[in-house]
Design a protein around this motif. Structure first.
Motif, short mmCIF file in Angstrom:
data_model
loop_
_atom_site.label_atom_id
_atom_site.label_comp_id
_atom_site.label_asym_id
_atom_site.label_seq_id
_atom_site.Cartn_x
_atom_site.Cartn_y
_atom_site.Cartn_z
N THR A 89 -4.71 0.83 -4.05
CA THR A 89 -5.08 1.92 -2.73
C THR A 89 -3.54 2.51 -2.28
O THR A 89 -3.26 1.71 -1.66
CB THR A 89 -6.12 2.44 -2.30
OG1 THR A 89 -7.26 2.12 -2.59
CG2 THR A 89 -6.01 3.10 -1.83
N LEU A 90 -2.66 3.57 -2.55
CA LEU A 90 -1.60 4.08 -2.03
C LEU A 90 -1.75 4.84 -1.02
O LEU A 90 -2.18 6.07 -0.89
CB LEU A 90 -0.18 4.18 -2.79
CG LEU A 90 -0.11 3.74 -4.50
CD1 LEU A 90 0.77 4.23 -4.82
CD2 LEU A 90 0.30 2.33 -3.51
N ASN A 91 -1.01 4.71 0.25
CA ASN A 91 -1.19 5.77 1.21
C ASN A 91 -1.08 7.53 0.73
O ASN A 91 -1.70 8.34 1.95
CB ASN A 91 -0.80 4.86 2.55
CG ASN A 91 -1.69 3.58 2.83
OD1 ASN A 91 -2.47 3.55 3.07
ND2 ASN A 91 -0.05 3.11 3.13
N GLU A 92 0.00 7.12 0.52
CA GLU A 92 0.58 8.45 0.17
C GLU A 92 0.28 9.13 -1.29
O GLU A 92 0.49 10.33 -1.37
CB GLU A 92 2.11 7.93 0.20
CG GLU A 92 2.32 7.51 -1.68
CD GLU A 92 2.92 6.82 -1.58
OE1 GLU A 92 3.83 5.55 -1.85
OE2 GLU A 92 1.99 5.42 -0.59
N GLY A 93 -1.05 8.58 -1.81
CA GLY A 93 -1.97 9.16 -2.60
C GLY A 93 -0.77 8.95 -3.91
O GLY A 93 -0.19 8.51 -3.95
N THR A 94 -1.83 9.07 -5.04
CA THR A 94 -0.48 9.91 -6.43
C THR A 94 -1.01 10.91 -7.20
O THR A 94 -2.44 11.73 -7.06
CB THR A 94 -1.62 8.69 -7.42
OG1 THR A 94 -2.72 8.05 -7.45
CG2 THR A 94 -0.95 6.84 -6.56
N SER B 52 8.20 9.51 -3.45
CA SER B 52 8.94 8.90 -2.70
C SER B 52 9.51 8.41 -2.48
O SER B 52 10.66 8.12 -0.59
CB SER B 52 8.21 6.93 -3.68
OG SER B 52 8.17 5.53 -2.65
N HIS C 288 0.94 -1.33 -0.29
CA HIS C 288 0.34 0.17 -0.12
C HIS C 288 0.75 1.05 -0.31
O HIS C 288 0.47 2.05 0.63
CB HIS C 288 -1.32 -0.33 1.33
CG HIS C 288 -1.89 -1.22 1.14
ND1 HIS C 288 -3.32 -1.07 0.69
CD2 HIS C 288 -2.20 -2.58 1.51
CE1 HIS C 288 -4.00 -2.17 0.05
NE2 HIS C 288 -3.06 -2.91 0.85
N THR C 289 1.77 0.99 -0.54
CA THR C 289 3.02 2.05 -1.02
C THR C 289 4.24 1.65 -1.79
O THR C 289 3.97 1.11 -2.40
CB THR C 289 4.22 2.16 0.48
OG1 THR C 289 4.83 1.66 0.86
CG2 THR C 289 3.54 2.29 1.87
N ARG D 2 -7.61 10.92 -2.98
CA ARG D 2 -7.51 11.11 -1.76
C ARG D 2 -6.14 11.29 -1.63
O ARG D 2 -5.11 11.00 -2.44
CB ARG D 2 -8.41 10.38 -0.44
CG ARG D 2 -7.74 10.82 1.09
CD ARG D 2 -8.87 9.47 1.48
NE ARG D 2 -10.24 9.22 0.93
CZ ARG D 2 -10.98 8.88 1.15
NH1 ARG D 2 -10.51 7.28 1.48
NH2 ARG D 2 -12.32 8.64 1.17
N ASN D 3 -5.87 12.41 -1.01
CA ASN D 3 -4.06 12.66 -0.87
C ASN D 3 -3.31 12.75 -1.98
O ASN D 3 -2.15 12.12 -2.50
CB ASN D 3 -3.53 11.79 0.06
CG ASN D 3 -3.59 11.16 1.24
OD1 ASN D 3 -3.98 11.91 2.19
ND2 ASN D 3 -3.82 10.00 2.11
#
Length: 415
Positions: A307-312, A221, A185-186, A389-390
């Motif tokens: 879904t990546l925690n840091e957003g895209t 990243s 998820h990252t 989101r994010n």
């Protein structure tokens, strides 16, 4: 900008085409962007009747082509405008044509409207390729949020009325949940996963549009987040931040599909690898297209969005009118039509194209809002609110060729 699939051309062609033209124009003090103004919108509509608009756009997106042919062209006809879709292999082809016509002093060129964003827009604006000052005259611009940062800047270049918004996009990674049972998820976790599962991951080679944004995601990243990367290109920041990026990508390469000895040349090639089960991940700037690709059996039924925690990265694509167009009234009429709730909703339908709307739905009346509320929900793709989101802002256009060129030298040729 597919989706946003706005495309960039091979570097050699860039040098031979738009860059060379830009150098000539710059040497002669590139003209200020052409201003376009009509006394009233009624005058625009009246002048547009009987005119032909040639819309140059990437021709490799079948859903996008079908939407324009089946929805936008017939709607334009009701305004008395003949809309012709001109497919191109790369948006840069359209810009090259416009720059060539500027050098020739053409006043009635072969390009009337261009689906554009990113460095193509920035390069063209610098060279005076676009008409400006016309978007405020479009009635449907009132249905957009003027403070939306995605609509005010295009890869760091101020829009300033030189292009009308058409679609929003969100970079998205998808995976086969039948084979990837514990997804990361990252982005850092994704690269670790790729090393733990040799041959099951790859990405398109820059300057493919999707490959380029993957590199920019990687830069965010390894830099500890997008807030640590300045939006405006800065050579000192580039020299400071990118060694970690290219070191990580070189380390990753042997674990990629075909040991990183070759990369998919385009996002379409990556999609084919994913559809054929040769890799477990694919990536896109037009996630809504995933719904149809799963429904028609092209993609595995177990396809899900990562879904990546840091957003895209998110951005918008636009419609620009070249300064050489002789049919500006009709081009404005089509751009306004493309912004209408009816066309935006049709384009947002995943069964049609699945492009995210640029309209602020809070500004719509109940009947207009219902057009979007009635769209089918996808079992594959989350809503735009979830996807964005994010969301990370796009870097300025100057970052793109610098990152792509260094990737070719240090990762592709440096092995």
């Amino acid at each position: 900008m597919r989706r946003f699939g706005i495309r960039r051309i091979r570097f050699g062609t860039f040098i031979a085409g738009a860059a060379a033209a830009l150098l000539v124009l710059s040497a002669c003090s590139a003209p200020a962007p052409a201003q376009q103004s009509f006394a009233s919108w009624d005058q625009v509509v009246a002048d547009a009747k009987g005119q032909t608009v040639r819309l140059w756009m990437y021709g490799g997106d079948e859903q996008g082509n079908a939407y324009v042919d089946k929805d936008l062209i017939p709607a334009a006809a009701t305004l008395g405008v003949t809309l012709q879709r001109v497919p191109v292999a790369d948006t840069r082809d359209a810009l090259n044509r416009v720059l060539t016509e500027i050098q020739a002093g053409t006043r009635d060129g072969t390009v009337d409207l261009v689906w554009v964003n990113g460095d193509n827009f920035g390069t063209g604006k610098q060279a005076g390729a676009w008409s400006c000052g016309w978007t405020s005259q479009l009635p449907n611009m009132l249905l957009t949020n003027s403070s939306d940062p995605l609509l005010g800047n295009d890869f760091g270049t101020p829009v300033q009325g030189c292009e009308a918004p058409w679609s929003k996009a969100q970079f998205t990674i998808a995976y086969n949940s039948a084979t990837v049972t514990d997804p990361p998820h990252t982005l850092a976790g994704l690269l670790d996963w790729a090393q733990q599962h040799p041959g099951r991951f790859t990405y398109p080679a820059p300057p493919d549009f999707t490959g380029s944004v993957f590199i920019r995601e990687g830069l965010d990243s390894v830099s500890g987040g997008d807030k640590n990367v300045p939006l405006r290109f800065d050579q000192k920041a580039f020299d400071r931040l990118t060694p970690a990026l290219y070191s990580r990508l070189k380390e990753l390469a042997p674990s990629l599909w075909r040991q990183g000895k070759t990369y998919p040349k385009t996002s379409a090639e990556l999609n084919t690898l994913y559809a054929g089960g040769q890799v477990d991940f694919t990536m896109t700037y037009g996630p809504a297209e995933l719904t149809k690709l799963v429904a028609d059996g092209t993609y595995p039924a177990a396809t899900k969005v990562l879904t990546l925690n840091e957003g895209t990265v998110g951005n918008a694509s636009f419609l620009a009118i070249p300064s050489t167009s002789g049919h500006k009234a009709a081009a404005m009429a089509v751009a306004n039509l493309a912004l209408s709730p009816e066309q935006q909703a049709a384009k947002a339908d995943p069964r049609v194209w699945g492009q995210y709307t640029v309209l602020d739905t809070a500004r719509l009346d109940p009947a207009q809002r219902a057009l979007f509320e009635q769209l089918p929900q996808s079992a594959v793709v989350p809503s735009y609110d979830v996807l964005s989101r994010n969301a990370n802002p796009e870097l300025s256009a100057a970052w793109v060729p610098a990152l792509d060129d260094a990737w070719r030298r240090l990762v592709l040729a440096g092995r």
